[in-house]
Design a protein around this motif. Structure first.
Motif, PDB file in Angstrom:
ATOM      1  N   HIS A  69      -0.431  14.610  -0.960  1.00 44.10           N
ATOM      2  CA  HIS A  69      -0.099  15.448   0.196  1.00 44.10           C
ATOM      3  C   HIS A  69       1.350  15.238   0.615  1.00 44.10           C
ATOM      4  N   PHE A  70       1.807  13.978   0.601  1.00 43.56           N
ATOM      5  CA  PHE A  70       3.206  13.685   0.965  1.00 43.56           C
ATOM      6  C   PHE A  70       4.160  14.455   0.051  1.00 43.56           C
ATOM      7  N   PHE A  71       3.961  14.341  -1.258  1.00 40.07           N
ATOM      8  CA  PHE A  71       4.911  14.954  -2.194  1.00 40.07           C
ATOM      9  C   PHE A  71       4.781  16.469  -2.237  1.00 40.07           C
ATOM     10  N   GLU A  72       3.574  16.993  -2.070  1.00 37.68           N
ATOM     11  CA  GLU A  72       3.428  18.448  -2.007  1.00 37.68           C
ATOM     12  C   GLU A  72       4.214  19.018  -0.835  1.00 37.68           C
ATOM     13  N   THR A  73       4.201  18.305   0.295  1.00 40.63           N
ATOM     14  CA  THR A  73       4.953  18.769   1.462  1.00 40.63           C
ATOM     15  C   THR A  73       6.452  18.692   1.203  1.00 40.63           C
ATOM     16  N   VAL A  74       6.899  17.595   0.585  1.00 36.70           N
ATOM     17  CA  VAL A  74       8.330  17.444   0.288  1.00 36.70           C
ATOM     18  C   VAL A  74       8.805  18.568  -0.627  1.00 36.70           C
ATOM     19  N   VAL A  75       8.026  18.877  -1.661  1.00 33.36           N
ATOM     20  CA  VAL A  75       8.420  19.937  -2.593  1.00 33.36           C
ATOM     21  C   VAL A  75       8.383  21.297  -1.917  1.00 33.36           C
ATOM     22  N   GLU A  76       7.409  21.512  -1.041  1.00 32.03           N
ATOM     23  CA  GLU A  76       7.309  22.787  -0.316  1.00 32.03           C
ATOM     24  C   GLU A  76       8.493  22.976   0.621  1.00 32.03           C
ATOM     25  N   VAL A  77       8.876  21.903   1.317  1.00 34.88           N
ATOM     26  CA  VAL A  77       9.986  21.989   2.273  1.00 34.88           C
ATOM     27  C   VAL A  77      11.329  21.962   1.552  1.00 34.88           C
ATOM     28  N   GLN A  78      11.448  21.119   0.529  1.00 30.33           N
ATOM     29  CA  GLN A  78      12.693  20.974  -0.212  1.00 30.33           C
ATOM     30  C   GLN A  78      12.478  21.365  -1.677  1.00 30.33           C
ATOM     31  N   ILE A 114      12.232  13.170   4.859  1.00 26.93           N
ATOM     32  CA  ILE A 114      13.264  14.081   4.347  1.00 26.93           C
ATOM     33  C   ILE A 114      14.518  13.992   5.203  1.00 26.93           C
ATOM     34  N   ARG A 115      14.357  13.999   6.518  1.00 28.75           N
ATOM     35  CA  ARG A 115      15.529  13.921   7.416  1.00 28.75           C
ATOM     36  C   ARG A 115      16.283  12.617   7.218  1.00 28.75           C
ATOM     37  N   ARG A 116      15.554  11.554   6.898  1.00 27.91           N
ATOM     38  CA  ARG A 116      16.215  10.236   6.738  1.00 27.91           C
ATOM     39  C   ARG A 116      17.000  10.144   5.438  1.00 27.91           C
ATOM     40  N   VAL A 117      16.482  10.690   4.339  1.00 31.24           N
ATOM     41  CA  VAL A 117      17.091  10.411   3.025  1.00 31.24           C
ATOM     42  C   VAL A 117      17.893  11.578   2.458  1.00 31.24           C
ATOM     43  N   GLU A 133       5.901   7.161   7.527  1.00 31.07           N
ATOM     44  CA  GLU A 133       6.525   8.362   6.962  1.00 31.07           C
ATOM     45  C   GLU A 133       5.638   9.050   5.936  1.00 31.07           C
ATOM     46  N   LEU A 134       4.711   8.305   5.318  1.00 33.25           N
ATOM     47  CA  LEU A 134       3.794   8.940   4.372  1.00 33.25           C
ATOM     48  C   LEU A 134       2.973  10.037   5.045  1.00 33.25           C
ATOM     49  N   ASP A 151       0.833  -1.202   0.000  1.00 34.44           N
ATOM     50  CA  ASP A 151       0.000   0.000   0.000  1.00 34.44           C
ATOM     51  C   ASP A 151       0.870   1.255   0.000  1.00 34.44           C
ATOM     52  N   ALA A 152       1.949   1.253   0.784  1.00 33.85           N
ATOM     53  CA  ALA A 152       2.840   2.414   0.831  1.00 33.85           C
ATOM     54  C   ALA A 152       3.483   2.656  -0.530  1.00 33.85           C
ATOM     55  N   ALA A 153       3.944   1.579  -1.177  1.00 36.29           N
ATOM     56  CA  ALA A 153       4.578   1.723  -2.490  1.00 36.29           C
ATOM     57  C   ALA A 153       3.587   2.245  -3.527  1.00 36.29           C
TER      58      ALA A 153
END
Length: 303
Positions: A261-270, A298-301, A290-291, A200-202
């Protein structure tokens, strides 16, 4: 467990195939949409990939035939582990009837499909891209949207999936292993929660990243298309709603929303480059937890 030939023939008998008599310039329009989608997605993502060599404009019967092979591969994993029932002939009849209904329902509703050919016998088999023309035209008409714009939107969405699997050659094996593990457990009467959570996560990453690329690559606004399509699905009758739940299509919508929502946050932060790290390898995929905590991913990778 299932008489696949009978299921396919019965599903087609219950389903109007629709026309694939193309209008002047229509074939080239499909090809142009796919090329433009490929170039647009490459440009915004920086991913190295190509579209499938198999790109088909199908009617509903073509789609049923193409997907029987996919369903048979997936169910074959279950059959390898399943025990014979007390009345195998009766069970096969029921299973075949159920699959007939599902194939017919999907054949009338699927618009486009990127098929990575999961669980294919030959590992070098090419992936494929399908457009179910009668369904695209019918949906565009019922939604009162321009059919050319609607078709182009479908093409961009499916090509984003080709980009993901092309950029991550390991992704097919990752999904297959978790699928087989989960099905094997079900056939033994247990539920492998970890396998299904990872699957499901993938799939949430696959759907969410596709939405991210659509936002950046599609050369037009499309919020109205998404809204109208969602409203159309919500307005279906109780039988169609039940079939959608049985097929997990409600789950797919949740994957879209959660992944986006996960990717929008990643792009907003990074940035988009950081978001694309998910395709570096299985260890870069966000976990189920992590989703819902993109900053932890982000902190992990991102080191």
């Amino acid at each position: 467990m299932i008489d696949w030939r009978s299921a396919a023939e019965a599903a087609k008998a219950a389903t109007d195939p629709g026309s694939i008599t193309l209008e002047a310039g229509e074939r080239e329009a499909y090809a142009r949409d796919v090329r433009d989608a490929r170039d647009g997605v490459r440009s915004v993502s920086g991913l190295e990939f190509d579209v499938p060599t198999t790109v088909e404009i199908q009617n509903r019967h073509h789609w049923i035939d193409a997907n029987v092979a996919t369903f048979e591969r997936v169910m074959g994993t279950l059959e390898k582990h399943a025990h014979s029932g007390a009345f195998p002939g009766v069970a096969q009849t029921i299973n075949t009837g159920t699959m007939t209904v599902l194939l017919s329902f999907l054949g009338r509703n699927v618009l486009g499909q990127y098929d990575p050919l999961l669980l294919a016998d030959a590992p070098d088999e090419d992936h494929a891209l399908y457009f179910v023309r009668p369904n695209i035209l019918k949906a565009a008409d019922s939604l009162a949207v321009d059919p050319d714009r609607f078709r182009r939107w479908i093409a961009f969405h499916e090509v984003t999936h080709a980009a993901e699997f092309g950029a991550a050659p390991w992704l097919s094996d990752h999904l297959e292993q978790r699928m087989e593990k989960g099905i094997a457990a079900l056939s033994e009467g247990s539920f492998d929660r970890a396998a299904f959570r990872e699957l499901d996560a993938a799939m949430t990453v696959v759907e969410g990243y596709a939405e991210l690329l659509m936002d950046h690559a599609f050369d037009d606004e499309y919020e109205d298309l998404r809204r109208k399509l969602d409203e159309r699905r919500q307005g279906r009758g109780p039988l169609q709603q039940l079939l959608r739940r049985l097929l997990g299509l409600g789950l797919k919508k949740r994957q879209y929303e959660r992944g986006k929502h996960f990717f929008e946050t990643v792009v907003e932060v990074q940035d988009l480059e950081t978001a694309s790290l998910v395709w570096e390898g299985p260890e870069y995929l966000p976990s189920h937890d992590e989703l819902d905590a993109p900053r932890a991913w982000i902190r992990r990778v991102d080191r």
